[in-house]
Design a protein around this motif. Structure first.
Motif, PDB file in Angstrom:
ATOM      1  N   ALA A   1     -41.426 139.609  41.220  1.00 47.45           N
ATOM      2  CA  ALA A   1     -41.009 140.768  41.426  1.00 47.45           C
ATOM      3  C   ALA A   1     -40.040 140.594  42.839  1.00 47.45           C
ATOM      4  CB  ALA A   1     -42.296 141.223  42.386  1.00 47.45           C
ATOM      5  N   ASN A   2     -40.203 139.882  43.284  1.00 51.14           N
ATOM      6  CA  ASN A   2     -39.418 139.635  44.007  1.00 51.14           C
ATOM      7  C   ASN A   2     -38.202 139.416  43.863  1.00 51.14           C
ATOM      8  OD1 ASN A   2     -40.840 139.649  47.081  1.00 51.14           O
ATOM      9  ND2 ASN A   2     -41.204 138.076  46.748  1.00 51.14           N
ATOM     10  N   ALA A   3     -37.712 138.407  43.077  1.00 48.07           N
ATOM     11  CA  ALA A   3     -36.432 138.816  42.226  1.00 48.07           C
ATOM     12  C   ALA A   3     -36.491 139.146  41.427  1.00 48.07           C
ATOM     13  CB  ALA A   3     -36.790 136.996  40.780  1.00 48.07           C
ATOM     14  N   ALA A   4     -36.824 140.473  40.434  1.00 46.52           N
ATOM     15  CA  ALA A   4     -37.060 141.576  40.434  1.00 46.52           C
ATOM     16  C   ALA A   4     -36.068 143.030  40.797  1.00 46.52           C
ATOM     17  CB  ALA A   4     -38.064 142.278  39.265  1.00 46.52           C
ATOM     18  N   LEU A   5     -36.244 142.708  42.522  1.00 48.27           N
ATOM     19  CA  LEU A   5     -36.143 143.494  43.265  1.00 48.27           C
ATOM     20  C   LEU A   5     -34.833 143.032  43.755  1.00 48.27           C
ATOM     21  CD1 LEU A   5     -36.168 145.499  45.916  1.00 48.27           C
ATOM     22  CD2 LEU A   5     -37.185 143.810  46.553  1.00 48.27           C
ATOM     23  N   TYR A   6     -34.330 141.715  43.570  1.00 54.45           N
ATOM     24  CA  TYR A   6     -33.097 141.650  44.093  1.00 54.45           C
ATOM     25  C   TYR A   6     -32.157 141.822  42.748  1.00 54.45           C
ATOM     26  CZ  TYR A   6     -29.232 138.442  44.069  1.00 54.45           C
ATOM     27  OH  TYR A   6     -27.956 137.522  43.931  1.00 54.45           O
ATOM     28  N   LEU A   7     -32.604 141.864  41.578  1.00 52.27           N
ATOM     29  CA  LEU A   7     -31.544 141.599  40.702  1.00 52.27           C
ATOM     30  C   LEU A   7     -31.589 143.353  40.568  1.00 52.27           C
ATOM     31  CD1 LEU A   7     -32.589 139.334  38.114  1.00 52.27           C
ATOM     32  CD2 LEU A   7     -30.591 139.126  39.787  1.00 52.27           C
ATOM     33  N   ALA A   8     -32.266 144.484  41.091  1.00 50.54           N
ATOM     34  CA  ALA A   8     -32.350 145.674  40.710  1.00 50.54           C
ATOM     35  C   ALA A   8     -31.497 146.064  42.031  1.00 50.54           C
ATOM     36  CB  ALA A   8     -33.973 146.477  40.934  1.00 50.54           C
ATOM     37  N   CYS A   9     -31.413 145.822  42.817  1.00 47.97           N
ATOM     38  CA  CYS A   9     -30.632 147.043  43.983  1.00 47.97           C
ATOM     39  C   CYS A   9     -29.318 145.579  44.701  1.00 47.97           C
ATOM     40  CB  CYS A   9     -31.406 146.525  45.199  1.00 47.97           C
ATOM     41  SG  CYS A   9     -31.317 144.758  46.346  1.00 47.97           S
ATOM     42  N   ASP A  10     -28.555 146.135  45.438  1.00 47.68           N
ATOM     43  CA  ASP A  10     -27.327 146.385  45.376  1.00 47.68           C
ATOM     44  C   ASP A  10     -26.840 144.883  45.880  1.00 47.68           C
ATOM     45  OD1 ASP A  10     -26.798 148.476  44.474  1.00 47.68           O
ATOM     46  OD2 ASP A  10     -26.587 149.766  46.602  1.00 47.68           O
ATOM     47  N   MET A  11     -27.727 144.167  46.617  1.00 50.73           N
ATOM     48  CA  MET A  11     -28.119 142.472  47.147  1.00 50.73           C
ATOM     49  C   MET A  11     -27.430 142.023  46.153  1.00 50.73           C
ATOM     50  SD  MET A  11     -29.343 142.531  50.023  1.00 50.73           S
ATOM     51  CE  MET A  11     -30.245 141.186  50.712  1.00 50.73           C
ATOM     52  N   SER A  12     -27.641 142.967  44.261  1.00 46.07           N
ATOM     53  CA  SER A  12     -26.837 141.449  43.540  1.00 46.07           C
ATOM     54  C   SER A  12     -25.539 141.991  42.724  1.00 46.07           C
ATOM     55  CB  SER A  12     -28.177 141.404  42.810  1.00 46.07           C
ATOM     56  OG  SER A  12     -28.469 142.736  41.849  1.00 46.07           O
ATOM     57  N   MET A  13     -25.136 142.985  43.409  1.00 53.69           N
ATOM     58  CA  MET A  13     -24.310 143.150  43.262  1.00 53.69           C
ATOM     59  C   MET A  13     -23.052 143.355  42.269  1.00 53.69           C
ATOM     60  SD  MET A  13     -22.559 145.889  46.349  1.00 53.69           S
ATOM     61  CE  MET A  13     -22.266 147.573  45.370  1.00 53.69           C
ATOM     62  N   TYR A  14     -22.626 142.008  42.486  1.00 57.27           N
ATOM     63  CA  TYR A  14     -21.992 141.318  41.834  1.00 57.27           C
ATOM     64  C   TYR A  14     -22.204 140.303  40.628  1.00 57.27           C
ATOM     65  CZ  TYR A  14     -17.042 139.443  41.041  1.00 57.27           C
ATOM     66  OH  TYR A  14     -15.704 139.078  40.781  1.00 57.27           O
ATOM     67  N   VAL A  15     -23.942 140.592  40.857  1.00 59.63           N
ATOM     68  CA  VAL A  15     -24.335 139.690  39.779  1.00 59.63           C
ATOM     69  C   VAL A  15     -24.712 139.854  38.027  1.00 59.63           C
ATOM     70  CG1 VAL A  15     -26.364 138.263  39.773  1.00 59.63           C
ATOM     71  CG2 VAL A  15     -25.419 138.103  42.073  1.00 59.63           C
ATOM     72  N   THR A  16     -24.002 139.194  37.313  1.00 59.18           N
ATOM     73  CA  THR A  16     -24.493 140.074  35.995  1.00 59.18           C
ATOM     74  C   THR A  16     -24.226 138.840  35.251  1.00 59.18           C
ATOM     75  OG1 THR A  16     -23.957 141.278  34.084  1.00 59.18           O
ATOM     76  CG2 THR A  16     -22.499 140.847  35.310  1.00 59.18           C
ATOM     77  N   GLY A  17     -24.775 138.707  34.336  1.00 61.56           N
ATOM     78  CA  GLY A  17     -25.278 137.814  32.890  1.00 61.56           C
ATOM     79  C   GLY A  17     -25.944 136.384  33.138  1.00 61.56           C
ATOM     80  N   GLN A  18     -26.626 136.654  34.132  1.00 62.86           N
ATOM     81  CA  GLN A  18     -27.374 135.322  34.789  1.00 62.86           C
ATOM     82  C   GLN A  18     -28.679 135.271  34.426  1.00 62.86           C
ATOM     83  OE1 GLN A  18     -25.050 133.249  35.846  1.00 62.86           O
ATOM     84  NE2 GLN A  18     -24.268 135.013  35.449  1.00 62.86           N
ATOM     85  N   THR A  19     -29.271 133.886  34.404  1.00 63.72           N
ATOM     86  CA  THR A  19     -30.897 134.122  34.461  1.00 63.72           C
ATOM     87  C   THR A  19     -31.581 133.621  35.072  1.00 63.72           C
ATOM     88  OG1 THR A  19     -30.596 133.787  31.791  1.00 63.72           O
ATOM     89  CG2 THR A  19     -32.571 133.132  32.826  1.00 63.72           C
ATOM     90  N   LEU A  20     -32.312 133.971  36.288  1.00 61.70           N
ATOM     91  CA  LEU A  20     -32.946 133.505  37.390  1.00 61.70           C
ATOM     92  C   LEU A  20     -34.409 132.842  37.243  1.00 61.70           C
ATOM     93  CD1 LEU A  20     -32.650 133.446  40.362  1.00 61.70           C
ATOM     94  CD2 LEU A  20     -33.260 135.488  40.808  1.00 61.70           C
ATOM     95  N   SER A  21     -33.951 131.817  37.159  1.00 60.42           N
ATOM     96  CA  SER A  21     -35.618 131.008  37.393  1.00 60.42           C
ATOM     97  C   SER A  21     -36.403 131.148  38.170  1.00 60.42           C
ATOM     98  CB  SER A  21     -34.974 129.226  37.060  1.00 60.42           C
ATOM     99  OG  SER A  21     -35.028 129.208  35.783  1.00 60.42           O
ATOM    100  N   VAL A  22     -37.522 131.742  37.910  1.00 61.84           N
ATOM    101  CA  VAL A  22     -38.102 132.084  38.837  1.00 61.84           C
ATOM    102  C   VAL A  22     -39.963 130.683  38.669  1.00 61.84           C
ATOM    103  CG1 VAL A  22     -40.240 133.405  40.522  1.00 61.84           C
ATOM    104  CG2 VAL A  22     -37.625 133.832  39.592  1.00 61.84           C
ATOM    105  N   CYS A  23     -39.637 129.901  39.320  1.00 62.24           N
ATOM    106  CA  CYS A  23     -40.519 128.906  38.583  1.00 62.24           C
ATOM    107  C   CYS A  23     -41.554 127.375  39.235  1.00 62.24           C
ATOM    108  CB  CYS A  23     -39.991 128.204  37.205  1.00 62.24           C
ATOM    109  SG  CYS A  23     -37.818 126.918  37.495  1.00 62.24           S
ATOM    110  N   GLY A  24     -40.896 127.982  40.259  1.00 62.51           N
ATOM    111  CA  GLY A  24     -40.703 126.471  41.745  1.00 62.51           C
ATOM    112  C   GLY A  24     -40.285 125.145  41.117  1.00 62.51           C
ATOM    113  N   GLY A  25     -39.428 125.076  40.181  1.00 61.51           N
ATOM    114  CA  GLY A  25     -38.684 124.683  40.318  1.00 61.51           C
ATOM    115  C   GLY A  25     -38.838 123.303  39.397  1.00 61.51           C
ATOM    116  N   MET A  26     -39.828 124.196  37.768  1.00 58.87           N
ATOM    117  CA  MET A  26     -40.184 123.300  37.226  1.00 58.87           C
ATOM    118  C   MET A  26     -38.844 123.211  35.943  1.00 58.87           C
ATOM    119  SD  MET A  26     -42.876 125.252  34.449  1.00 58.87           S
ATOM    120  CE  MET A  26     -44.237 125.321  34.656  1.00 58.87           C
ATOM    121  N   ALA A  27     -37.878 123.990  36.081  1.00 59.12           N
ATOM    122  CA  ALA A  27     -36.792 123.948  34.663  1.00 59.12           C
ATOM    123  C   ALA A  27     -35.841 123.025  35.715  1.00 59.12           C
ATOM    124  CB  ALA A  27     -36.566 125.618  34.122  1.00 59.12           C
ATOM    125  N   THR A  28     -35.978 122.203  36.641  1.00 58.10           N
ATOM    126  CA  THR A  28     -35.049 121.215  37.425  1.00 58.10           C
ATOM    127  C   THR A  28     -35.004 119.871  36.336  1.00 58.10           C
ATOM    128  OG1 THR A  28     -35.675 122.569  38.969  1.00 58.10           O
ATOM    129  CG2 THR A  28     -34.163 120.481  39.425  1.00 58.10           C
TER     130      THR A  28
END
Ligand code: NAP
Length: 248
Positions: free
Chosen positions: A221-248
């Motif tokens: 939900a915290n990541a969704a809030l970031y992508l929903a609000c103006d804090m991410s206004m210059y971010v598009t087309g990205q995939t944000l991993s929220v996985c505790g580093g599992m995908a690294t």
């Protein structure tokens, strides 16, 4: 000033798990929330009350995300009830895990329709009001499994990988209208969806998580809030991993 003051968000599959956490997070930040569910009537009514107690408008709609016509009706209803749509979170999803040798065509279709076609269904509807507003944020729930793959989850992984391709393409199509489209790829998050995995092989999964714990719906939900609000206004087309580093 809250991060989503007076924005209108539509969230699919918010009667439980990650969707519910996103609905609460958005409402805490001042958003009015329209959300959907498939069968959890009581939980939906309880969530409506919980969100309204935060001082925002909230309404749950019983609507099958896999059904194109239902997405049309839902969008019309939300526009009538809320006036506009600023944020769309395509969260509803299912898993039907099976080895490919045993995976039936019906299971394949069910997963594709609930997880991937659903994202097409609603995104196609919400971009109209967003184009009118010349603003919008669309957030699609993919998965670490869509990035890496996972044995026993070929249908689920294909649907979640498809979401990433869809997200990038939509971002390219509608960026000029100031509409952003991003995906979130959660790792192992503690919800009903992963409950059975936890009982079966928790240690096996934990070994793969550098941060040493399973995720909570609020982490996503915290990541969704970031992508929903103006804090991410210059971010598009990205995939944000929220996985505790599992995908690294
Ligand atoms: P969950 O606990 O199983 O909850 C699923 C939610 O989606 C419920 O509200 C359910 O409604 C709703 N839903 C299911 N099918 C629907 C349909 N056809 N139409 C409308 N609503 C529908 O799942 P979750 O773990 O919160 O997962 C949420 C999203 O994150 C999914 O897309 C999932 O693939 C993704 N994800 C989850 C994890 C994880 O570890 N949990 C990891 C990566 C990605 P009812 O309550 O009415 O059934």
């Amino acid at each position: 000033m809250k991060l989503l003051e007076n924005k209108v968000a539509i969230i699919t599959g918010a009667s439980r798990g990650i969707g519910e956490a996103i609905a609460v997070k958005f409402a805490e930040q001042g958003a009015h929330v329209a959300f959907t569910y498939l069968s959890s009537e009581d939980r939906a009514r309880a969530l409506e009350e919980r969100l309204a107690a935060l001082g925002v408008k909230a309404k749950g709609y019983k609507s099958d995300a896999a059904d194109y016509k239902a997405a049309e009706t839902l969008t019309a209803d939300v526009l009538k009830d809320f006036g506009t749509i600023d944020i769309c979170v395509n969260n509803a999803g299912i898993s039907r895990d099976n080895l490919l040798l045993r995976l039936t065509p019906d299971q394949w279709d069910e997963v594709m329709q609930a997880n991937l076609k659903s994202v097409y269904n609603l995104t196609k509807q919400v971009i109209r009001p967003m184009m009118k507003n010349r603003a919008g944020s669309i957030i699609n729930l993919s998965s670490v499994v869509g990035v890496k793959g996972n044995g026993g989850q070929s249908a689920y992984a294909a649907s979640k990988a498809g979401i990433i391709g869809f997200t990038k393409s939509v971002a390219l199509e509608i960026g000029s209208r100031n509409i952003r489209c991003n995906a979130i790829a959660p790792g192992f998050i503690e919800t009903d969806m992963t409950h059975y995995l936890k009982d079966g092989g928790a240690e096996k999964w934990m070994e793969k998580i550098p941060l040493g714990r399973f995720g909570k719906p609020e982490d996503v939900a915290n990541a969704a809030l970031y992508l929903a609000c103006d804090m991410s206004m210059y971010v598009t087309g990205q995939t944000l991993s929220v996985c505790g580093g599992m995908a690294t």
